[in-house]
Design a protein around this motif. Sequence first.
Motif, PDB file in Angstrom:
ATOM      1  N   ALA A   1      44.211  31.249  47.384  1.00  0.00           N
ATOM      2  CA  ALA A   1      45.260  32.267  47.293  1.00  0.00           C
ATOM      3  C   ALA A   1      44.644  33.606  46.902  1.00  0.00           C
ATOM      4  CB  ALA A   1      46.309  31.851  46.267  1.00  0.00           C
ATOM      5  N   SER A   2      45.147  34.680  47.498  1.00  0.00           N
ATOM      6  CA  SER A   2      44.665  36.019  47.171  1.00  0.00           C
ATOM      7  C   SER A   2      45.294  36.497  45.865  1.00  0.00           C
ATOM      8  CB  SER A   2      44.992  36.993  48.297  1.00  0.00           C
ATOM      9  OG  SER A   2      46.403  37.107  48.454  1.00  0.00           O
ATOM     10  N   ASP A   3      44.785  37.620  45.347  1.00  0.00           N
ATOM     11  CA  ASP A   3      45.331  38.173  44.103  1.00  0.00           C
ATOM     12  C   ASP A   3      46.792  38.571  44.281  1.00  0.00           C
ATOM     13  OD1 ASP A   3      42.902  37.809  42.862  1.00  0.00           O
ATOM     14  OD2 ASP A   3      42.206  39.866  43.216  1.00  0.00           O
ATOM     15  N   TRP A   4      47.133  39.143  45.450  1.00  0.00           N
ATOM     16  CA  TRP A   4      48.517  39.534  45.688  1.00  0.00           C
ATOM     17  C   TRP A   4      49.428  38.302  45.749  1.00  0.00           C
ATOM     18  CZ3 TRP A   4      52.236  42.755  45.288  1.00  0.00           C
ATOM     19  CH2 TRP A   4      53.379  42.622  46.071  1.00  0.00           C
ATOM     20  N   GLN A   5      48.988  37.234  46.383  1.00  0.00           N
ATOM     21  CA  GLN A   5      49.798  36.016  46.451  1.00  0.00           C
ATOM     22  C   GLN A   5      49.993  35.401  45.075  1.00  0.00           C
ATOM     23  OE1 GLN A   5      47.419  33.862  49.310  1.00  0.00           O
ATOM     24  NE2 GLN A   5      48.811  34.369  51.018  1.00  0.00           N
ATOM     25  N   ILE A   6      48.940  35.423  44.249  1.00  0.00           N
ATOM     26  CA  ILE A   6      49.073  34.900  42.879  1.00  0.00           C
ATOM     27  C   ILE A   6      50.062  35.749  42.085  1.00  0.00           C
ATOM     28  CG2 ILE A   6      47.831  34.557  40.712  1.00  0.00           C
ATOM     29  CD1 ILE A   6      45.367  33.861  42.358  1.00  0.00           C
ATOM     30  N   PHE A   7      49.969  37.069  42.241  1.00  0.00           N
ATOM     31  CA  PHE A   7      50.886  37.953  41.510  1.00  0.00           C
ATOM     32  C   PHE A   7      52.327  37.754  41.975  1.00  0.00           C
ATOM     33  CE2 PHE A   7      53.204  42.002  41.461  1.00  0.00           C
ATOM     34  CZ  PHE A   7      53.240  42.232  40.099  1.00  0.00           C
ATOM     35  N   ARG A   8      52.513  37.622  43.286  1.00  0.00           N
ATOM     36  CA  ARG A   8      53.867  37.538  43.829  1.00  0.00           C
ATOM     37  C   ARG A   8      54.533  36.208  43.536  1.00  0.00           C
ATOM     38  NH1 ARG A   8      55.485  38.076  50.272  1.00  0.00           N
ATOM     39  NH2 ARG A   8      57.741  37.730  50.014  1.00  0.00           N
ATOM     40  N   HIS A   9      53.798  35.113  43.662  1.00  0.00           N
ATOM     41  CA  HIS A   9      54.403  33.785  43.574  1.00  0.00           C
ATOM     42  C   HIS A   9      54.237  33.121  42.202  1.00  0.00           C
ATOM     43  CE1 HIS A   9      55.245  33.772  47.869  1.00  0.00           C
ATOM     44  NE2 HIS A   9      53.995  34.157  48.102  1.00  0.00           N
ATOM     45  N   LEU A  10      53.309  33.587  41.379  1.00  0.00           N
ATOM     46  CA  LEU A  10      53.110  32.973  40.063  1.00  0.00           C
ATOM     47  C   LEU A  10      53.388  33.946  38.929  1.00  0.00           C
ATOM     48  CD1 LEU A  10      49.862  30.853  40.633  1.00  0.00           C
ATOM     49  CD2 LEU A  10      52.232  30.060  40.577  1.00  0.00           C
TER      50      LEU A  10
ATOM     51  N   THR B   1      46.947  29.341  37.718  1.00  0.00           N
ATOM     52  CA  THR B   1      46.242  30.454  38.356  1.00  0.00           C
ATOM     53  C   THR B   1      44.898  30.005  38.907  1.00  0.00           C
ATOM     54  OG1 THR B   1      47.319  31.969  36.803  1.00  0.00           O
ATOM     55  CG2 THR B   1      45.397  32.793  37.999  1.00  0.00           C
ATOM     56  N   GLU B   2      44.166  29.217  38.135  1.00  0.00           N
ATOM     57  CA  GLU B   2      42.858  28.740  38.610  1.00  0.00           C
ATOM     58  C   GLU B   2      43.020  27.810  39.805  1.00  0.00           C
ATOM     59  OE1 GLU B   2      41.091  26.975  35.217  1.00  0.00           O
ATOM     60  OE2 GLU B   2      40.805  28.877  34.143  1.00  0.00           O
ATOM     61  N   ALA B   3      44.048  26.964  39.781  1.00  0.00           N
ATOM     62  CA  ALA B   3      44.283  26.065  40.922  1.00  0.00           C
ATOM     63  C   ALA B   3      44.635  26.857  42.174  1.00  0.00           C
ATOM     64  CB  ALA B   3      45.399  25.082  40.582  1.00  0.00           C
ATOM     65  N   ALA B   4      45.416  27.944  42.011  1.00  0.00           N
ATOM     66  CA  ALA B   4      45.761  28.775  43.170  1.00  0.00           C
ATOM     67  C   ALA B   4      44.521  29.460  43.736  1.00  0.00           C
ATOM     68  CB  ALA B   4      46.805  29.806  42.761  1.00  0.00           C
ATOM     69  N   LYS B   5      43.624  29.911  42.857  1.00  0.00           N
ATOM     70  CA  LYS B   5      42.392  30.537  43.339  1.00  0.00           C
ATOM     71  C   LYS B   5      41.524  29.528  44.081  1.00  0.00           C
ATOM     72  CE  LYS B   5      42.094  34.175  39.839  1.00  0.00           C
ATOM     73  NZ  LYS B   5      41.305  34.726  38.706  1.00  0.00           N
ATOM     74  N   VAL B   6      41.482  28.305  43.580  1.00  0.00           N
ATOM     75  CA  VAL B   6      40.695  27.264  44.251  1.00  0.00           C
ATOM     76  C   VAL B   6      41.269  26.977  45.634  1.00  0.00           C
ATOM     77  CG1 VAL B   6      40.049  24.831  44.164  1.00  0.00           C
ATOM     78  CG2 VAL B   6      39.873  26.237  42.112  1.00  0.00           C
TER      79      VAL B   6
END
Length: 313
Positions: A214-223, A206-211
């Motif tokens: 990635a948006s919150d919706w993309q993190i929720f959808r793909h992770l 999750t932290e790597a995706a934020k770096v």
Amino acid sequence: MTATTTAPTAAAPAVRAPKRPSGRLRAWATRAPLLPALIFMIAVTQLPFVATLVISFFDWNSLYPNTRRFTGFANYTEVLTDTDLRQSVWTTVLLTAAVVLASLILGLGLALLLDRRFRGRGIVRTLLIAPFLVVPVAAALLWKHVLYNPEYGLFNGLLQYVGGPQPDWISNTPLLAVEASLVWQWTPFMMLILLAGLQSRDQQQTEAAKVDGASDWQIFRHLTLPHLRRYLELGALLGSIYIVQNFDAVFTITSGGLGTANLPYTVYQSFYQAHENGLASAAGVLVVIGSIIIATFALRVVSSLFREEASRA
């Protein structure tokens, strides 16, 4: 000089190592303390089910016990072909699907909320779990009298305050009234399962995706959502097992009227009101078979979750 001879000493007998018990004997010794509990469980659960299975093959009315006769699968045929009984099966499916789906959606939203850090999170979590701890009959009475009552219920009180209509909730929307009470009670259960899934995520991903932006919706959808798939399946299966067998809400809120009679309530009607022991037993066996099928899928999901956790360790 005389030579002295010593008498030969007898060889000492070989000491044999103690014989170890066989693997089968050790296994039985390990299981022995569990045998009383196993016998008690068989006597309490399996013997009554076998008796129910036997009765389901008879045309047996308790008002006329001397006229019972063996009819084979006639009771099962009647359960599956009778209009009222088929309607109760359809009501059971509709009630279960609606409650499980709504509980999962609301439970997911609450789990995402409680996964964040904020002041008073422990108190909020305790308050949200409380509906699941209420006795089912008490929860149904709460919704029937405190919320739904057209004269002094909370819903109509709020509508009267804003000048709205005063509907009779149970008469106008009977099935929805039962579903709402069950959703209120089972949402905390789904929330706990999904919250456990959220807290088992790999935070580094999750932290790597934020770096990476990635948006919150993309993190929720793909992770988050792919990670929660097993937990969603587990919640749906366990919820289905319990809601398929629900009797309290239907009996307390509508007494099975207005098209809300599910299969457990139909079993109650057939046994205690119509005194049709054979027909009620056949319907009960079908409920048990359906629950076993759902439970089998639930156990597979649980075992897959354990394998995934073991592979990560």
